[in-house]
Design a protein around this motif. Sequence first.
Motif, PDB file in Angstrom:
ATOM      1  N   HIS A  37       0.821  -1.208   0.000  1.00  0.00           N
ATOM      2  CA  HIS A  37       0.000   0.000   0.000  1.00  0.00           C
ATOM      3  C   HIS A  37       0.854   1.258   0.000  1.00  0.00           C
ATOM      4  CE1 HIS A  37      -4.104  -1.306   0.113  1.00  0.00           C
ATOM      5  NE2 HIS A  37      -3.858  -2.161   1.090  1.00  0.00           N
ATOM      6  N   CYS A  38       1.970   1.224   0.676  1.00  0.00           N
ATOM      7  CA  CYS A  38       2.829   2.409   0.790  1.00  0.00           C
ATOM      8  C   CYS A  38       3.724   2.622  -0.426  1.00  0.00           C
ATOM      9  CB  CYS A  38       3.679   2.310   2.046  1.00  0.00           C
ATOM     10  SG  CYS A  38       2.724   2.419   3.559  1.00  0.00           S
ATOM     11  N   THR A  40       3.111   3.420  -3.506  1.00  0.00           N
ATOM     12  CA  THR A  40       2.773   4.567  -4.350  1.00  0.00           C
ATOM     13  C   THR A  40       2.588   5.851  -3.549  1.00  0.00           C
ATOM     14  OG1 THR A  40       0.441   3.981  -4.199  1.00  0.00           O
ATOM     15  CG2 THR A  40       1.660   3.160  -6.102  1.00  0.00           C
ATOM     16  N   LEU A  41       2.678   5.772  -2.249  1.00  0.00           N
ATOM     17  CA  LEU A  41       2.447   6.941  -1.407  1.00  0.00           C
ATOM     18  C   LEU A  41       3.411   8.095  -1.689  1.00  0.00           C
ATOM     19  CD1 LEU A  41       0.502   7.801   0.824  1.00  0.00           C
ATOM     20  CD2 LEU A  41       2.168   6.981   2.471  1.00  0.00           C
ATOM     21  N   PHE A  44       2.337   9.882  -4.914  1.00  0.00           N
ATOM     22  CA  PHE A  44       1.065  10.590  -4.745  1.00  0.00           C
ATOM     23  C   PHE A  44       1.245  11.861  -3.916  1.00  0.00           C
ATOM     24  CE2 PHE A  44      -1.605   6.583  -5.444  1.00  0.00           C
ATOM     25  CZ  PHE A  44      -1.914   6.962  -6.737  1.00  0.00           C
ATOM     26  N   ILE A  61       0.868   0.580 -10.872  1.00  0.00           N
ATOM     27  CA  ILE A  61      -0.386   0.634 -10.120  1.00  0.00           C
ATOM     28  C   ILE A  61      -1.191  -0.646 -10.326  1.00  0.00           C
ATOM     29  CG2 ILE A  61      -2.564   1.878  -9.821  1.00  0.00           C
ATOM     30  CD1 ILE A  61      -0.146   3.422  -8.845  1.00  0.00           C
ATOM     31  N   TRP A  65      -2.100  -3.205  -7.297  1.00  0.00           N
ATOM     32  CA  TRP A  65      -3.495  -3.466  -6.948  1.00  0.00           C
ATOM     33  C   TRP A  65      -3.860  -4.928  -7.192  1.00  0.00           C
ATOM     34  CZ3 TRP A  65      -7.933  -0.343  -5.618  1.00  0.00           C
ATOM     35  CH2 TRP A  65      -7.577   0.890  -5.094  1.00  0.00           C
ATOM     36  N   GLY A  90      -6.596   0.183   3.369  1.00  0.00           N
ATOM     37  CA  GLY A  90      -5.614   0.665   2.395  1.00  0.00           C
ATOM     38  C   GLY A  90      -6.243   0.966   1.051  1.00  0.00           C
ATOM     39  N   GLN A  94      -6.075   4.629  -0.671  1.00  0.00           N
ATOM     40  CA  GLN A  94      -5.502   4.820  -2.006  1.00  0.00           C
ATOM     41  C   GLN A  94      -6.531   5.385  -2.971  1.00  0.00           C
ATOM     42  OE1 GLN A  94      -3.068   2.083  -3.946  1.00  0.00           O
ATOM     43  NE2 GLN A  94      -1.593   1.997  -2.291  1.00  0.00           N
ATOM     44  N   PHE A  97      -6.693   9.050  -2.206  1.00  0.00           N
ATOM     45  CA  PHE A  97      -5.563   9.780  -2.775  1.00  0.00           C
ATOM     46  C   PHE A  97      -5.725   9.965  -4.279  1.00  0.00           C
ATOM     47  CE2 PHE A  97      -2.693   8.475   0.907  1.00  0.00           C
ATOM     48  CZ  PHE A  97      -2.659   9.749   1.436  1.00  0.00           C
TER      49      PHE A  97
END
Length: 104
Positions: A37-38, A40-41, A44, A61, A65, A90, A94, A97
């Motif tokens: 989950h983190c 792509t943080l 973003f 992505i 996913w 999560g 996401q 975001f």
Amino acid sequence: MPFKFPMTIVAIREYLRNSLATLSADTLGWLAAIVLHCATLPSFLALMTGLSDRTPGLDIILFLWSGLVLLFMRAVVLRDMLNIITIGFGFILQAGFMALVLFK
């Protein structure tokens, strides 16, 4: 839980080996979902704060996913509530975001 005596070193070692293996396997699975989950943080956050104008690649992505959906399906089959809640939360974050980036 009272222990039955006489307790041998072998019995204690077997108990620790079995319980620690299960505990560490569950912990590693849970941490894997959080790390996915983190992934792509940072991009973003950089996009939302204006530090970058490049979005993460669509292939990254989709693979992330897809992996998360598979982990989520595994958690549902195993009825693992911690992973179901973690991965579901999560997904919500996401999606939020992505909505902020898209509708900004």
